[in-house]
Design a protein around this motif. Structure first.
Motif, PDB file in Angstrom:
ATOM      1  N   UNK A 704       0.830  -1.202   0.000  1.00 61.34           N
ATOM      2  CA  UNK A 704       0.000   0.000   0.000  1.00 61.34           C
ATOM      3  C   UNK A 704       0.869   1.259   0.000  1.00 61.34           C
ATOM      4  N   UNK A 705       0.466   2.251  -0.759  1.00 62.40           N
ATOM      5  CA  UNK A 705       1.261   3.473  -0.819  1.00 62.40           C
ATOM      6  C   UNK A 705       1.259   4.195   0.527  1.00 62.40           C
ATOM      7  N   UNK A 706       2.457   4.495   1.000  1.00 63.60           N
ATOM      8  CA  UNK A 706       2.541   5.254   2.243  1.00 63.60           C
ATOM      9  C   UNK A 706       2.719   4.395   3.473  1.00 63.60           C
ATOM     10  N   UNK A 707       2.748   3.045   3.274  1.00 66.82           N
ATOM     11  CA  UNK A 707       2.952   2.166   4.434  1.00 66.82           C
ATOM     12  C   UNK A 707       4.413   2.238   4.858  1.00 66.82           C
ATOM     13  N   UNK A 708       4.651   2.364   6.151  1.00 64.92           N
ATOM     14  CA  UNK A 708       6.026   2.414   6.648  1.00 64.92           C
ATOM     15  C   UNK A 708       6.037   2.219   8.136  1.00 64.92           C
ATOM     16  N   UNK A 709       7.169   2.467   8.726  1.00 64.05           N
ATOM     17  CA  UNK A 709       7.335   2.253  10.163  1.00 64.05           C
ATOM     18  C   UNK A 709       6.308   2.986  11.003  1.00 64.05           C
ATOM     19  N   UNK A 718       9.968   1.442  15.821  1.00 65.95           N
ATOM     20  CA  UNK A 718      11.350   1.093  15.533  1.00 65.95           C
ATOM     21  C   UNK A 718      11.495  -0.271  14.897  1.00 65.95           C
ATOM     22  N   UNK A 719      10.453  -1.099  14.986  1.00 63.43           N
ATOM     23  CA  UNK A 719      10.529  -2.425  14.358  1.00 63.43           C
ATOM     24  C   UNK A 719      10.322  -2.274  12.853  1.00 63.43           C
ATOM     25  N   UNK A 727      -1.511  -1.451  14.655  1.00 61.95           N
ATOM     26  CA  UNK A 727      -2.538  -1.391  15.699  1.00 61.95           C
ATOM     27  C   UNK A 727      -3.833  -2.020  15.210  1.00 61.95           C
ATOM     28  N   UNK A 728      -4.455  -2.822  16.065  1.00 63.98           N
ATOM     29  CA  UNK A 728      -5.759  -3.376  15.691  1.00 63.98           C
ATOM     30  C   UNK A 728      -6.779  -2.250  15.738  1.00 63.98           C
TER      31      UNK A 728
END
Length: 897
Positions: A704-709, A718-719, A727-728
């Motif tokens: 998905x565009x924009x998915x990141x840490x 940090x993972x 987060x659910x």
RNA sequence: GCCCGCUUAGCUCAGUGGUAGAGCGCACGCUUCACACGCGUGAAGUCGUAGGUUCAAAUCCUACAGCGGGCACCA
């Protein structure tokens, strides 16, 4: 961007598990929030020799859903895996291999060498089920994997044994046990199985000494008469009153035995006189103790007759001896009769050999003492809480109420050797180590007990031993005990649940788990229990191969606690669902230029378009429902809610309603926003689905565009970015919008009714129609959705009217909820007679219903006694129906010649 | 013998004291620019039987039947 049209599960499955594992996502340490609450599960350890079956797959799915859900809530989450050493099975397996490959027995090798072979075997073949668990997607912390023969767990076993011995709970002594003549070991009650068997009941006559009289006893095992040491009758039985204290001449033996009185004897059964063989029958053993009878062992460990059975019988197999005894009785004229008789026979749970009850020197645990605390906990506090509570809490308590001593020792080599040593005089020293034993004994000349402990003795400690007990300061024990839930099948309630509770209460001072979730049983499609011997088992790995792991998990999660007949159709439908998810994402991604996750729903919700308010309401309602359902272990409800949200709300409606905006040719902020919105909803849906479908959700989420840490839950900052640490979604109550849902419902109904007209009247799919809509005076909820209505009904125009009085006569009409009416002019397609019949039928149906409801409303009993809100509800329904029947009546007029 | 569970659409199963639900299957129509593992529309159940409680029962109670399970006994 190239995305295949069909989802390939295998490809995604292979990609993600190794990455999750190596990134440490399964270990609780991934959570950096020092205040995070804890959630923990220990796996009920599968047999190390075993391989995955449907029951495992079901349990593991449930445990993984819970674990992944709790992890996404930000809890410090531990699911601890491992296996037990399965004493008998493993030993037999290795012996078999030894015989086949080298023609040797374990005795040829000797104990030490043999055990080396077992360990080697375990290294080579023992990992089967753990490999298979990786395939399932199980998010267990492999760094904490345990095996019951590990050093730490062995220490726990010794500690358990020594403490119980010191307290007098464990004793060494003679007792009546179940002996397997094939496996050559004692077994506990839980390792034997009863089976119905067609057999015979033999009526044998024993002469009374000094009288011309015989006493007839009935038996299914004539060979045991050689070990009889009495005949018992009920003290109230008048038939035998004069024989009490008499002596009988036991045939074939030359021995004399007494007639004793015992209440155990049922005068109604058989002849009312029972032969008593204290050395070879549990009831007779008890009777023998009551009357101080001799215990004469006539059958040995190989189920052969002993010397005490008499020279004629010595060495015979028990069944040969049976025939011979019967023959002899017949010759002597002492066989009264033989009748067909069905009785139940006890067999070894593992090898199905008929058990021989024997008196034998073994180690026993007085379970009743330990059981008392467990019984109190469940009676007073419902600890643990069984799900479902009925019938399992009762099954559990009734077992605890009737605890017998547990035969702990096994005459095997593979297992935890009993920590008891004997000096030359035969004195016993129970100690944590041989050194300790020597110190206490004051001598080095000690021999350790040759036997090992029941495998379940170590399993009983599993929730505490895997977490570090007996080290009271073990950090894992402090952190993760008591565990949150134990998930297992009902056949294991006694074997594990009860014993784990007992040891937890005794040694950790607290219950081992808050909840016990009992899964259902999966049968084959004919309702037969799946079993290896019947060959009707469905291999979960085959199902994974055929339909994908995620689809299989959805089926298993829906099965949950219900007994079910397995049917591939269900998996197929969830395979299709996975494909639907894939393609919805495909649509979003093919139109993702300019879009970003987390954007698109800016500003006040009241400023959003109807379908946007609606989908956010549905999404948040679904989040609320799914969270509730998982917390309550109602997994099928969670799956149902997710399935219908995704397919019906999101795919069938939201994407369709958004399509014009999303697929606009020209780039624009409006297009970007619309694209971001569908992706935003998709992303949240993926998170909601993740505990159930870990692989496809991760596969898509990553793209998905924009998915990141920054998409991760704060506890995992940090993972590496992964959906399993996102987060659910929690329901935002403010976005649950009843009004938007009602209005959208009206739009959906309008579109559906028009589609219905099109189909019923055979309007060609490509042909455009005109719509006339009368909105019934409650405001026009359709006006803002005209372009979408046009698109989804293939309408060239939508005209709003105060009434439909002036639409062309040749129109198909429908009356909707809320006084809304719609007409579709269909010159040439309308058969007036048919149309009148169609509308008439509908009117009749509604008429009937309103009559029924009105009758109810006119019943004073109802209006007086029913709750006011129910009455009001009914009134409104009647009004609604009236409105529609009136509308239909007018439509009929309009259609009239 | 004692105890428990189940019996709802052709199949597998949800469900609830107040208009019977899903998936699959079935019927009809669709190469509608994410998906035929799809889209649209539809048909289909007197909720095991008989009583009872209630204004109202498929839902609660009782009995019965069928199926399944547990425990005890089984000389």
């Amino acid at each position: 961007m190239e995305i295949p049209k069909t989802y390939d599960p295998k490809q995604a499955e292979e990609r993600h598990y190794a990455r999750w594992e190596s990134a440490g996502c399964f270990a609780p340490e991934i959570n950096k929030d020092p205040h995070a609450p804890v959630y923990s599960i220990v796996i009920p350890p599968p047999n190390v020799t075993g391989s995955l079956h449907m029951g495992h797959a079901l349990q593991h799915t449930i445990m993984d859903v819970l674990t992944r859900y709790q992890r996404m809530l930000g809890k410090r989450t531990l699911w601890l895996p491992g296996t037990d050493h399965a004493g008998i099975s493993t030993q037999i397996q290795v012996e078999k291999q030894l015989r086949k490959e080298e023609g040797l027995t374990r005795h040829d090798l000797g104990r030490e060498k043999f055990l080396e072979r077992v360990w080697a075997w375990k290294q080579q073949y023992g990992g089967e089920i753990t490999k298979q668990m990786r395939r399932e997607g199980a998010s267990v912390d492999w760094s904490r994997e345990r095996f019951t023969m590990d050093e730490g767990l062995t220490r726990a076993v010794r500690e358990f044994f020594v403490r119980c011995y010191d307290e007098g709970l464990i004793y060494h002594g003679e007792g009546m046990i179940s002996w397997c003549p094939k496996d050559q070991t004692a077994l506990s009650d839980l390792e034997v199985e009863k089976e119905a068997q067609a057999g015979k009941l033999y009526y044998l006559q024993y002469p009374v000494k000094g009288a011309d009289r015989r006493v007839t006893v009935a038996t299914t095992r004539p060979e045991t008469m050689l070990g009889d040491t009495a005949v018992a009758v009920n003290p109230t039985d008048e038939r035998y009153a004069d024989l009490l204290g008499a002596t009988l001449e036991l045939p074939l033996t030359g021995r004399e035995i007494p007639v004793v009185a015992d209440e155990f004897v049922d005068p109604e059964f058989g002849t009312g006189a029972v032969k008593v063989t204290p050395a070879h029958d549990a009831n007779d053993y008890a009777m023998g103790q009551r009357h101080g009878l001799a215990q004469l062992k006539v059958i040995d460990q190989h189920a052969h007759m002993t010397a005490d059975a008499g020279a004629e019988f010595e060495g015979l197999d028990r069944y040969e001896a049976r025939e011979k005894v019967v023959e002899k009785f017949e010759e002597l004229g002492l066989l009264e009769k033989v009748v067909d008789y069905e009785f139940s026979i006890t067999k070894c749970g593992r090898c199905r050999t008929v058990i021989e009850p024997l008196i034998s020197l073994q180690w026993f645990l007085k379970q009743a003492e330990l059981g008392r605390a467990a019984l109190e906990a469940v009676r007073e506090k419902h600890e643990p809480r069984f799900v479902p509570e009925t019938p399992y809490e009762k099954v559990y308590t009734s077992w605890l109420e009737n605890l017998h001593d547990w035969t702990l020792s096994r005459q095997l080599w593979w297992g935890h050797r009993i920590p008891a040593w004997y000096d030359e005089a035969g004195n016993v020293y129970v100690a944590r180590s041989e050194d300790d034993a020597r110190r206490v004994a004051g001598t080095d000349k000690l021999t350790q007990d040759a036997d090992v402990l029941d495998t379940w003795f170590s399993s009983a400690l599993w929730p505490i031993s895997t977490l570090g007990w007996p080290d009271a300061d073990a950090p894992d024990l402090k952190t993760f005990y008591p565990t949150s839930v134990l998930v297992t099948g009902r056949d294991i309630i006694f074997l594990w649940v009860s014993r784990m509770m007992m040891t937890g209460l005794k040694f950790a001072g607290r219950k081992a788990f808050d909840d016990v979730y009992i899964t259902g049983t999966i049968f084959d499609k004919h309702g037969q229990r799946m079993s290896k011997s019947k060959g009707n088992g469905v291999d979960p790995l085959d199902v994974f191969d055929k339909y994908g792991v995620d689809a299989t998990r959805l089926v298993l999660a829906s099965i949950g606690g219900t007994d079910t007949r397995w049917n591939d159709n269900q998996v197929e439908s969830y395979r299709n669902f996975a494909n639907k998810i894939w393609n919805a994402a495909r649509f979003c991604l093919l139109n993702s230029e300019g879009a970003t996750v987390g954007k698109g729903f800016e500003g006040e919700p009241s400023s959003w378009a109807l379908h946007d308010r609606w989908i956010m309401s549905r999404l948040n309602r679904t989040a609320r429902e799914v969270g509730r359902a998982i917390e309550e272990y109602q997994f099928h409800e969670a799956v149902y809610a997710l399935y219908h949200f995704f397919w019906d709300d999101f795919c069938d409606w939201y994407i369709e309603l958004s399509k014009t905006d999303v697929t606009a040719q020209e780039a624009s902020p409006a297009r970007d926003a619309a694209r971001s919105r569908v992706i935003n909803v998709l992303e949240q849906a993926l998170r909601l689905l993740h505990p159930f479908m870990p692989f496809i959700t991760e596969e898509l989420w990553q793209t998905l565009p924009g998915i990141g840490g920054e998409s991760l839950h704060a506890a995992y900052a940090g993972a590496e970015p992964t959906i399993m640490l996102a987060a659910y979604p929690q329901a935002l109550e403010a976005l649950i919008d009843e009004r938007a849902e009602t209005e959208m419902q009206a739009v959906i109904e309008l579109i559906s009714r028009v589609r219905n007209i099109r189909t019923e009247l055979n309007v060609k799919p490509g042909e455009e129609v005109q719509l006339f809509v009368s909105t019934g005076g409650n405001g026009n909820v359709f006006a803002a959705s005209v372009s979408q209505i046009k698109r989804l009904t293939r309408a060239a125009s939508v005209s709003f009217k105060d009434s439909l009085a002036e639409v062309p006569r040749a129109s198909a009409r429908q009356a909707l909820a809320g006084g809304v009416e719609v007409a579709v002019p269909l010159e040439g397609l309308i058969d007036f007679e048919q149309e009148r019949a169609r509308v008439g039928r509908e009117r009749e149906k509604l008429e009937k219903e309103s009559q029924r409801l009105e009758a109810q409303l006119s019943n004073p009993q109802f209006t007086e006694r029913a709750p006011a809100e129910k009455v009001e509800e009914l009134r409104q329904r009647v009004a609604e129906i009236r409105q529609r029947t009136d509308a239909l009546a007018q439509m009929l007029e309009a259609l009239a010649e």
